[in-house]
Motif scaffolding. Structure first.
Motif, PDB file in Angstrom:
ATOM      1  N   ARG A  34      -9.628 -20.388  12.904  1.00  0.00           N
ATOM      2  CA  ARG A  34     -10.471 -19.887  13.975  1.00  0.00           C
ATOM      3  C   ARG A  34     -11.511 -19.088  12.709  1.00  0.00           C
ATOM      4  O   ARG A  34     -12.275 -18.288  12.170  1.00  0.00           O
ATOM      5  CB  ARG A  34     -10.805 -18.546  14.352  1.00  0.00           C
ATOM      6  CG  ARG A  34      -9.976 -18.894  16.039  1.00  0.00           C
ATOM      7  CD  ARG A  34      -9.424 -18.010  17.326  1.00  0.00           C
ATOM      8  NE  ARG A  34      -7.870 -17.873  16.643  1.00  0.00           N
ATOM      9  CZ  ARG A  34      -7.379 -17.543  16.903  1.00  0.00           C
ATOM     10  NH1 ARG A  34      -7.034 -16.788  18.130  1.00  0.00           N
ATOM     11  NH2 ARG A  34      -5.293 -17.538  16.589  1.00  0.00           N
ATOM     12  N   ARG A  74     -19.254 -26.072  25.768  1.00  0.00           N
ATOM     13  CA  ARG A  74     -19.939 -25.666  24.138  1.00  0.00           C
ATOM     14  C   ARG A  74     -20.640 -27.379  23.493  1.00  0.00           C
ATOM     15  O   ARG A  74     -21.147 -26.766  22.633  1.00  0.00           O
ATOM     16  CB  ARG A  74     -18.657 -25.549  23.359  1.00  0.00           C
ATOM     17  CG  ARG A  74     -17.791 -25.099  24.015  1.00  0.00           C
ATOM     18  CD  ARG A  74     -18.028 -23.777  25.492  1.00  0.00           C
ATOM     19  NE  ARG A  74     -18.543 -22.715  24.329  1.00  0.00           N
ATOM     20  CZ  ARG A  74     -18.625 -21.648  24.874  1.00  0.00           C
ATOM     21  NH1 ARG A  74     -18.708 -21.364  25.629  1.00  0.00           N
ATOM     22  NH2 ARG A  74     -19.449 -20.434  24.164  1.00  0.00           N
ATOM     23  N   GLU A 101     -17.973 -21.457   8.177  1.00  0.00           N
ATOM     24  CA  GLU A 101     -19.099 -22.041   8.706  1.00  0.00           C
ATOM     25  C   GLU A 101     -19.971 -23.021   8.341  1.00  0.00           C
ATOM     26  O   GLU A 101     -20.413 -23.666   9.460  1.00  0.00           O
ATOM     27  CB  GLU A 101     -19.516 -21.888  10.731  1.00  0.00           C
ATOM     28  CG  GLU A 101     -17.949 -21.121  12.033  1.00  0.00           C
ATOM     29  CD  GLU A 101     -18.157 -20.421  12.852  1.00  0.00           C
ATOM     30  OE1 GLU A 101     -19.568 -20.916  12.371  1.00  0.00           O
ATOM     31  OE2 GLU A 101     -17.524 -20.184  13.481  1.00  0.00           O
ATOM     32  N   GLU A 159     -15.968 -24.557  20.593  1.00  0.00           N
ATOM     33  CA  GLU A 159     -17.312 -23.951  19.677  1.00  0.00           C
ATOM     34  C   GLU A 159     -16.905 -24.376  18.211  1.00  0.00           C
ATOM     35  O   GLU A 159     -18.302 -24.247  17.749  1.00  0.00           O
ATOM     36  CB  GLU A 159     -17.209 -22.040  20.550  1.00  0.00           C
ATOM     37  CG  GLU A 159     -18.104 -21.328  19.860  1.00  0.00           C
ATOM     38  CD  GLU A 159     -20.076 -21.941  20.147  1.00  0.00           C
ATOM     39  OE1 GLU A 159     -21.367 -21.811  19.157  1.00  0.00           O
ATOM     40  OE2 GLU A 159     -19.583 -22.721  21.472  1.00  0.00           O
ATOM     41  N   ARG A 160     -16.257 -23.406  18.563  1.00  0.00           N
ATOM     42  CA  ARG A 160     -15.712 -23.568  16.836  1.00  0.00           C
ATOM     43  C   ARG A 160     -15.592 -24.825  16.344  1.00  0.00           C
ATOM     44  O   ARG A 160     -16.335 -25.190  14.864  1.00  0.00           O
ATOM     45  CB  ARG A 160     -14.610 -23.115  16.106  1.00  0.00           C
ATOM     46  CG  ARG A 160     -13.898 -21.848  16.889  1.00  0.00           C
ATOM     47  CD  ARG A 160     -14.821 -21.180  14.923  1.00  0.00           C
ATOM     48  NE  ARG A 160     -14.426 -19.160  15.463  1.00  0.00           N
ATOM     49  CZ  ARG A 160     -14.759 -18.407  14.891  1.00  0.00           C
ATOM     50  NH1 ARG A 160     -14.607 -18.590  13.735  1.00  0.00           N
ATOM     51  NH2 ARG A 160     -14.618 -16.991  15.017  1.00  0.00           N
ATOM     52  N   GLU A 194     -13.312 -20.999  22.819  1.00  0.00           N
ATOM     53  CA  GLU A 194     -13.796 -20.918  21.320  1.00  0.00           C
ATOM     54  C   GLU A 194     -13.445 -22.351  20.477  1.00  0.00           C
ATOM     55  O   GLU A 194     -13.518 -22.462  19.364  1.00  0.00           O
ATOM     56  CB  GLU A 194     -12.428 -19.453  20.910  1.00  0.00           C
ATOM     57  CG  GLU A 194     -13.234 -19.207  19.830  1.00  0.00           C
ATOM     58  CD  GLU A 194     -12.693 -18.531  19.712  1.00  0.00           C
ATOM     59  OE1 GLU A 194     -12.655 -17.324  18.044  1.00  0.00           O
ATOM     60  OE2 GLU A 194     -12.204 -17.214  20.075  1.00  0.00           O
ATOM     61  N   TYR A 195     -11.813 -23.078  20.775  1.00  0.00           N
ATOM     62  CA  TYR A 195     -11.551 -24.064  19.827  1.00  0.00           C
ATOM     63  C   TYR A 195     -13.100 -24.892  20.202  1.00  0.00           C
ATOM     64  O   TYR A 195     -13.597 -25.794  18.849  1.00  0.00           O
ATOM     65  CB  TYR A 195     -10.370 -24.844  21.042  1.00  0.00           C
ATOM     66  CG  TYR A 195     -10.300 -25.712  20.497  1.00  0.00           C
ATOM     67  CD1 TYR A 195      -9.101 -25.729  19.052  1.00  0.00           C
ATOM     68  CD2 TYR A 195      -9.709 -27.326  21.342  1.00  0.00           C
ATOM     69  CE1 TYR A 195      -9.228 -26.922  18.813  1.00  0.00           C
ATOM     70  CE2 TYR A 195      -9.871 -27.992  20.759  1.00  0.00           C
ATOM     71  CZ  TYR A 195      -8.776 -27.391  19.434  1.00  0.00           C
ATOM     72  OH  TYR A 195      -8.093 -29.663  18.825  1.00  0.00           O
ATOM     73  N   MET A 233      -8.354 -19.335  24.902  1.00  0.00           N
ATOM     74  CA  MET A 233      -9.444 -19.876  23.428  1.00  0.00           C
ATOM     75  C   MET A 233      -9.868 -21.158  23.415  1.00  0.00           C
ATOM     76  O   MET A 233     -10.322 -21.094  22.548  1.00  0.00           O
ATOM     77  CB  MET A 233      -8.273 -19.969  22.338  1.00  0.00           C
ATOM     78  CG  MET A 233      -7.757 -18.070  22.046  1.00  0.00           C
ATOM     79  SD  MET A 233      -8.243 -17.544  21.949  1.00  0.00           S
ATOM     80  CE  MET A 233      -8.876 -17.821  20.303  1.00  0.00           C
ATOM     81  N   ARG A 235     -19.798 -25.767  15.757  1.00  0.00           N
ATOM     82  CA  ARG A 235     -20.058 -25.427  14.851  1.00  0.00           C
ATOM     83  C   ARG A 235     -20.099 -26.003  13.443  1.00  0.00           C
ATOM     84  O   ARG A 235     -20.920 -26.127  12.348  1.00  0.00           O
ATOM     85  CB  ARG A 235     -20.172 -24.020  14.895  1.00  0.00           C
ATOM     86  CG  ARG A 235     -20.752 -23.342  16.012  1.00  0.00           C
ATOM     87  CD  ARG A 235     -21.439 -21.917  15.765  1.00  0.00           C
ATOM     88  NE  ARG A 235     -19.927 -20.575  15.178  1.00  0.00           N
ATOM     89  CZ  ARG A 235     -19.280 -19.712  16.270  1.00  0.00           C
ATOM     90  NH1 ARG A 235     -20.079 -20.091  17.626  1.00  0.00           N
ATOM     91  NH2 ARG A 235     -18.183 -19.340  15.689  1.00  0.00           N
TER      92      ARG A 235
END
Length: 251
Positions: free
Chosen positions: A80, A165, A84, A110-111, A107-108, A104, A114
């Motif tokens: 995290r 995501r 980026e 999503e990161r 978010e995992y 999480m 990106r």
């Protein structure tokens, strides 16, 4: 086991379709085996992250010993916290998603999404639980003594999080029987090295790990747990960059 490990690394690289000059990110790189193999074999520029200082130091020494410092790097960092603005052509994660947790998981992915360039691939390799597996009230033996921070989820939960995501799921492969055999090899090797294992630790630790390997092997043999490689793509205007067949993976 040594041959199987090298074949596993090669298989991961083929699924990722690595090419010289590719930028590869390894989320949870462990002792650095995959990033070093990918750099030597496929000429990629690889970066690995881990939360373990001991792993990072070992991997760094390995990188320097193998003359890969100009192409491979490693650091202690949470996924995290990655910058980026850095873009990667390929991302791989082996045995880390089990420690992300359901809260999480979005978010995992999503990161990772990106951090990937358009058309990039993300190979997510991890253990899953059977959808109808019996849920225990309280911690299991493994939760208590082996992986106290893990959360093994059904594959459908993980795939749903990836798709929401923005990832396109291109391939899903179960390696359940392979891991069952691996665990049995680990168990037999540990039993054969009983005296040395106790000398390095103690009898209690030896028995904990012996029971873990035996129990885990039984879990994979029965189908209570499985292990999957899920190949995800970040589409570029509908273009996936995927070949029409899997021929290259099995040559």
């Amino acid at each position: 086991l040594e041959s199987a490990q090298e074949q596993k690394l090669e298989y991961l690289c083929r699924k990722l379709d690595l090419h010289s000059g590719d930028r590869l990110l390894d989320l949870g790189c462990g002792w650095g085996g995959l990033i070093c193999f990918a750099a030597k074999t496929y000429g990629v520029r690889a970066h690995g992250i881990t939360l373990s200082q001991a792993q990072a130091e070992y991997a760094q020494a390995r990188i320097e010993r193998e003359g890969l410092a100009d192409r491979v790097s490693v650091e202690v960092k949470d996924y995290r916290e990655l910058d980026e603005s850095s873009a990667y052509d390929k991302i791989v994660s082996v045995g880390m998603v089990e420690h992300v947790g359901i809260t999480m998981l979005a978010e995992y992915f999503e990161r990772a999404h990106r951090l990937l360039t358009p058309g990039g691939r993300f190979l997510n390799h991890g253990i899953s639980s059977g959808f109808n597996a019996v849920r225990l009230n309280g911690a299991s033996f493994s939760d208590e003594y082996i992986f106290p921070d893990s959360e093994i989820l059904p594959l459908s939960t993980t795939i749903h999080a990836a798709e929401t995501r923005g990832f396109e799921v291109r391939d899903v492969e179960s390696l359940r029987e392979h891991y069952m055999l691996t665990l049995r090899h680990w168990l037999h090797r540990l039993e054969a090295a009983h005296t040395e294992a106790v000398r390095l630790t103690d009898e209690s630790t030896y028995r904990i790990w012996r029971l873990n390997h035996a129990g885990a092997a039984a879990g994979f043999a029965s189908g209570r747990n499985s292990i999957f490689q899920t190949l995800l793509v970040k589409p570029a205007n509908g273009r996936s960059t995927m070949p029409l067949t899997r021929e290259r993976w099995y040559r």
